[in-house]
Design an enzyme around this catalytic site. Sequence first.
Site, PDB file in Angstrom:
ATOM      1  N   ASP A 165       0.763  -1.198  -0.067  1.00 23.04           N
ATOM      2  CA  ASP A 165      -0.007  -0.168  -0.097  1.00 23.04           C
ATOM      3  C   ASP A 165       0.784   1.267   0.056  1.00 23.04           C
ATOM      4  O   ASP A 165       0.325   2.509  -0.294  1.00 23.04           O
ATOM      5  CB  ASP A 165      -0.916  -0.177   1.323  1.00 23.04           C
ATOM      6  CG  ASP A 165      -0.418  -0.175   2.435  1.00 23.04           C
ATOM      7  OD1 ASP A 165       0.935  -0.611   2.469  1.00 23.04           O
ATOM      8  OD2 ASP A 165      -0.776   0.306   3.455  1.00 23.04           O
ATOM      9  N   TYR A 243       9.960   4.447   2.707  1.00 21.71           N
ATOM     10  CA  TYR A 243      11.254   3.464   3.026  1.00 21.71           C
ATOM     11  C   TYR A 243      12.444   4.196   2.532  1.00 21.71           C
ATOM     12  O   TYR A 243      13.867   3.424   3.011  1.00 21.71           O
ATOM     13  CB  TYR A 243      10.828   2.096   2.365  1.00 21.71           C
ATOM     14  CG  TYR A 243       9.914   1.375   3.276  1.00 21.71           C
ATOM     15  CD1 TYR A 243      10.399   0.725   4.332  1.00 21.71           C
ATOM     16  CD2 TYR A 243       8.695   1.478   2.936  1.00 21.71           C
ATOM     17  CE1 TYR A 243       9.339   0.134   5.329  1.00 21.71           C
ATOM     18  CE2 TYR A 243       7.708   0.839   3.893  1.00 21.71           C
ATOM     19  CZ  TYR A 243       7.914   0.240   5.038  1.00 21.71           C
ATOM     20  OH  TYR A 243       7.079  -0.539   5.549  1.00 21.71           O
TER      21      TYR A 243
END
Length: 449
Positions: A165, A243
């Site tokens: 997601d 990330y």
Amino acid sequence: MLGGGGFRVPLVYQALLSDRGEGRITSVTLYDTDRTRLDAITAVLKQQADRTDDSSSAPVVTATTDLDEALRGTDFVFSAIRVGGLEGRTVDERVALDLGVLGQETVGAGGIAYGLRTLPVATAVARRVAAVAPEAWVINFTNPAGMVTEAMLPYLGDRVIGICDSPSGLGRRAALALGLDASQTFYDYAGLNHLGWLRGLQSGGVDHLPKLLADSESLGDFEEGRLFGASWLRSLGAIPNEYLHYYYFARETLAAVQSVEKTRGKFLLDQQSDFYAETTRRPGDALELWQKTRAERESTYMVESREVADAGERDERDMSAGGYEQVALSLMRAIAHNERASLILNVRNRGTLRHLDDDAVVEVPCTVDANGARPLTVSQLTDHQAGLVSAVKAVERSTIEAAATGSRSTALRAFAWHPLIDSVNTATKLLDGYAERLPDLAAYRSRIG
């Protein structure tokens, strides 16, 4: 649902409950190796169904610890397993941190260790799916998602699709920051799972990303804008997946993680252990206990990175918006009912990114229908992006090879090649530390001495 006793299973079931369309999912089988966890999550799902307007239309839930029984007759297999449990995650983190290396569960050393013990199980599951339910589609959310999806391809072909997601969430937040209709905006996004960049926001025939990058106020209105800072985003000319904070601010994030009393894995281990134990004692309160635990879990997501960036608390809009469960539901409906959809997925490259071969699993926008997912044309990666993606893809493939062969030298190569591990000597110590503390990785122990 493989990993049916997992904490996030109720999110997927809630999405199924909200689906009132014709031909919706009518039955769900939960598979897990842990009966106690299965019973706890089954109780949560029953209470979710009981609180709907029409509980009689809720998908029927069954639970089993027999994999073949779970697979027979299924149309979709949703895989979200955690080999080694959260206990393994805490080791992934701690071994790395003790050697001065980031130990996040999907990025760097922790991701490699996680992959090494997960891939043999994931490929065994793929073989059983091929044998027992050859017509089923596998939706993979097992981390590291891109790596696991690529490892399952030889057994399932294009019938395995990886989901996450993070990319769609990034695109939605960026679109909303400019007041765009997120459902009508095309996200020019590309990379690998947990390693990609938003390079365009196309709506009405116009790319709105340059406008967003020039607007400091709008950038400060969503998570990634605050996480990376306006100046760095303008320098990149793109908005990275959250990330990538572990790469761009590795030193600061490492210091922040080392300064906390509990790693993320240890926090979740303690929190979820309490949840499952309390649910066993109070099964009638299972849903209430789950909701309380989830709220705490979501509010502390990537907390160290947000502290480094002084990004404040997580935006309530991110916590309330649909996540991977909505991606999974959209994917299933598109395939089952030939409802054409555009989703960012982990699929074979097929020439989409010229720096990688056709069989490399990449994370890009796709068109989905009854025939599965096909990657769409996106702008090519910059030299910087391509270099990082190529390096990490080499790590992924070395990890896949090591997991298949048990080769210590190949596993060592995976650690040594990762951009966040700066020394072959450190890579050797990492592999030795994991092999010593994780029974699943004992085969990688040094034979010297």
